[in-house]
Design a protein around this motif. Structure first.
Motif, PDB file in Angstrom:
ATOM      1  N   LYS A   1       0.793  -1.249   0.011  1.00 26.43           N
ATOM      2  CA  LYS A   1      -0.182   0.027   0.106  1.00 26.43           C
ATOM      3  C   LYS A   1       0.799   1.159   0.043  1.00 26.43           C
ATOM      4  N   PRO A   2       0.468   2.282  -0.895  1.00 29.31           N
ATOM      5  CA  PRO A   2       1.219   3.736  -0.548  1.00 29.31           C
ATOM      6  C   PRO A   2       0.708   4.383   0.422  1.00 29.31           C
ATOM      7  N   ALA A   3       1.528   5.015   1.237  1.00 30.77           N
ATOM      8  CA  ALA A   3       1.294   5.714   2.372  1.00 30.77           C
ATOM      9  C   ALA A   3       1.914   6.865   2.552  1.00 30.77           C
ATOM     10  N   GLN A   4       1.279   7.995   3.192  1.00 34.94           N
ATOM     11  CA  GLN A   4       1.891   9.262   3.742  1.00 34.94           C
ATOM     12  C   GLN A   4       2.104   9.263   5.108  1.00 34.94           C
ATOM     13  N   PHE A   5       3.397  10.049   5.416  1.00 35.82           N
ATOM     14  CA  PHE A   5       3.607  10.090   6.626  1.00 35.82           C
ATOM     15  C   PHE A   5       3.938  11.613   7.087  1.00 35.82           C
ATOM     16  N   LYS A   6       3.299  12.276   7.929  1.00 29.69           N
ATOM     17  CA  LYS A   6       3.443  13.667   8.447  1.00 29.69           C
ATOM     18  C   LYS A   6       4.618  13.798   9.245  1.00 29.69           C
ATOM     19  N   ILE A   7       5.704  14.418   9.116  1.00 31.15           N
ATOM     20  CA  ILE A   7       6.925  14.452   9.918  1.00 31.15           C
ATOM     21  C   ILE A   7       7.117  15.899  10.614  1.00 31.15           C
ATOM     22  N   LYS A   8       7.486  15.761  11.738  1.00 26.28           N
ATOM     23  CA  LYS A   8       8.100  17.213  12.442  1.00 26.28           C
ATOM     24  C   LYS A   8       9.444  16.953  13.142  1.00 26.28           C
ATOM     25  N   LEU A   9      10.295  17.466  12.337  1.00 26.69           N
ATOM     26  CA  LEU A   9      11.984  17.189  12.940  1.00 26.69           C
ATOM     27  C   LEU A   9      12.206  18.143  13.891  1.00 26.69           C
ATOM     28  N   HIS A  10      12.276  17.586  14.979  1.00 20.46           N
ATOM     29  CA  HIS A  10      12.737  18.377  16.264  1.00 20.46           C
ATOM     30  C   HIS A  10      13.859  18.699  16.387  1.00 20.46           C
ATOM     31  N   GLU A  11      14.952  17.844  15.982  1.00 25.39           N
ATOM     32  CA  GLU A  11      16.153  17.954  16.371  1.00 25.39           C
ATOM     33  C   GLU A  11      16.946  17.163  15.730  1.00 25.39           C
ATOM     34  N   ILE A  12      18.252  17.357  15.071  1.00 21.13           N
ATOM     35  CA  ILE A  12      19.139  16.681  14.415  1.00 21.13           C
ATOM     36  C   ILE A  12      20.223  16.384  15.447  1.00 21.13           C
ATOM     37  N   GLN A  13      20.711  15.125  15.591  1.00 22.41           N
ATOM     38  CA  GLN A  13      21.615  14.692  16.380  1.00 22.41           C
ATOM     39  C   GLN A  13      22.873  14.036  15.802  1.00 22.41           C
ATOM     40  N   THR A  14      23.896  13.949  16.462  1.00 21.61           N
ATOM     41  CA  THR A  14      25.272  13.339  15.855  1.00 21.61           C
ATOM     42  C   THR A  14      25.872  12.725  16.802  1.00 21.61           C
ATOM     43  N   ARG A  15      26.473  11.363  16.398  1.00 18.52           N
ATOM     44  CA  ARG A  15      27.295  10.408  17.411  1.00 18.52           C
ATOM     45  C   ARG A  15      28.470  11.019  17.924  1.00 18.52           C
TER      46      ARG A  15
END
Length: 433
Positions: free
Chosen positions: A232-246
């Motif tokens: 099935k095709p799907a759509q996801f609404k995304i809210k990007l709060h934070e970008i993190q790095t290791r």
């Protein structure tokens, strides 16, 4: 005792056993005494009633049946040995005839193992797909360790997320405009380079910045576990709060001590190098073994009776169903999703493969005069103990008390010896790429 053998169709044998009258009479008298110990006859102490009273009370026919049950296993095994038969199942008694004071005759049928005609299995040149690891395998393993002990830090600069980052997100999925059950999450940390989400999900976040809200279009795989979402095709609404790095730690002696019982980083490197080398060796031995055994299997001629295949199919289904249930899967849904005909065909193929493998190993072991000695059993016990982190004494105790476990250990030892014969008596060359 004398026996007469007749080989019937479909690998079935009929054995006529004749037990001389003296042996049969002793068995009859013994059966009377044994059965008398378990019945209460009015006017007599248990086990003290005369023979004629016991016969009248129990019935001679019942005693005859007991005689056959007592005497048959030994006499049948002797007949099997005398005729050098390889039996596949327990025998069934078709008929018997016995009168006290006369010979006892028993007619039994038993299914035999199929004859195995082997092709050449030694002095061959076998190609195999050689297993190799990249030149930087040690560095990759060390990086994986450093990742295990890494810390995560939010980035301050205003930049787009890349596939080496982690993303802190809210997400909500929709199919045909309807929210997906259990398809949402808040403040979820996703590793953009090593995601087990739907293909395209993590990739859709790469390139976006902190604070952005956007929609990702993806398609659920055809083999997705939830039936209603497959393909099935799907759509996801995304809210990007934070970008993190290791932040990866340096490979120091202190880190090595955290990993395990290593005094230094050099000791850790040496241990990993040894592990990689052993893994390569083990995998290539496995591939060589598969290559030679496939060759032997393809050239062997074995006419397997349908009854034997059906019994093995039942075993395959039982094991597969139990494995699925241990993983919390519904066996009926698996069958429905794959199709019964497909599942049946796979089980049949697996059953035939198992039977052929077992028969070929037995044939080679017999041809090569393989004998299982105490040292072989001890070696197998040690290997099992090491694999399950259990004291060898506990495994050995189980082996001595459990006949089925002992049989399994013995079979494993025989398989190892046959494998060694095949590996040591053939030449293996890596396939050219």
């Amino acid at each position: 005792m004398t026996s007469k053998l007749e080989i019937l169709e479909k690998n079935t044998a009929k054995i006529d056993i004749t037990v001389d009258k003296d042996t049969a009479q002793k068995a009859y008298d013994s059966a009377v005494k044994k059965m008398a110990q378990h019945v209460n006859i009015p006017g007599f102490r248990k086990g003290k009633a005369p023979k004629n009273v016991i016969e009248k009370y129990l019935g001679v026919d019942r005693i005859k049946v007991q005689v056959v049950e007592d005497i048959f296993p030994f006499e049948f095994n002797k007949a099997v040995a005398d005729n050098k038969l390889e039996v596949a199942t327990q025998p069934s008694i078709e008929a018997f005839n016995f009168e006290p004071g006369k010979d006892l005759t028993i007619t039994a049928k038993v299914e035999l193992k199929p004859e195995v005609e082997l092709g050449q299995y030694k002095d061959l040149t076998i190609e195999f797909e050689q297993y190799t690891v990249p030149d930087n395998a040690l560095e990759l393993e060390l990086d994986a360790i450093r990742n295990r002990f890494s810390t995560v830090k939010a980035i301050d600069e205003d930049r787009e997320a890349n596939d080496k980052d982690l993303a802190l997100i809210d997400f909500e999925g929709f199919v045909d405009g309807k929210a997906i059950e259990r398809g949402s999450g808040k403040n979820y940390t996703l590793d953009l380079g090593h995601s087990n989400f739907i293909p395209g999900f993590a990739e859709g976040i790469v390139g976006h910045k902190k604070g952005e809200e956007f929609t990702i279009d993806v398609t659920f795989p055809e083999d997705y576990m939830e039936e209603s979402l497959k393909g099935k095709p799907a759509q996801f609404k995304i809210k990007l709060h934070e970008i993190q790095t290791r932040i990866l730690p340096e490979l120091t002696d202190e880190l090595a001590k955290k990993v395990g019982k290593f005094d230094s980083a050099e000791a850790l490197k040496a241990d990993i190098s040894k592990f990689i080398e052993q893994s390569v060796q083990n995998e290539n031995e496995k591939r060589k073994m598969e290559a030679i055994f496939n060759k032997v299997l393809n050239e062997a001629k074995i006419d397997i009776q349908e009854s034997m295949i059906q019994r093995e199919i039942e075993a395959v289904f039982a094991e597969t169903k139990a494995a699925a249930e241990r993983q919390g899967q519904d066996w009926n849904k698996i069958v429905e999703a794959q199709g019964k005909d497909s599942v049946d065909a796979q089980a049949r193929e697996e059953a035939i493969r198992r039977i052929k493998n077992s028969l070929i190993i037995e044939k080679i072991a017999k041809s090569e005069g393989v004998k299982i000695e105490q040292a072989d059993i001890v070696q197998q016990v040690s290997a099992i103990a090491h694999a399950y982190q259990t004291p060898p004494a506990e495994i050995l105790k189980e082996v001595t008390q459990n006949h089925h476990f002992f049989t399994a250990i013995t079979q494993q030892a025989a398989i190892k010896k046959v494998n060694d014969i095949l590996l040591n008596n053939n030449k293996f060359v890596a396939k050219s790429v």
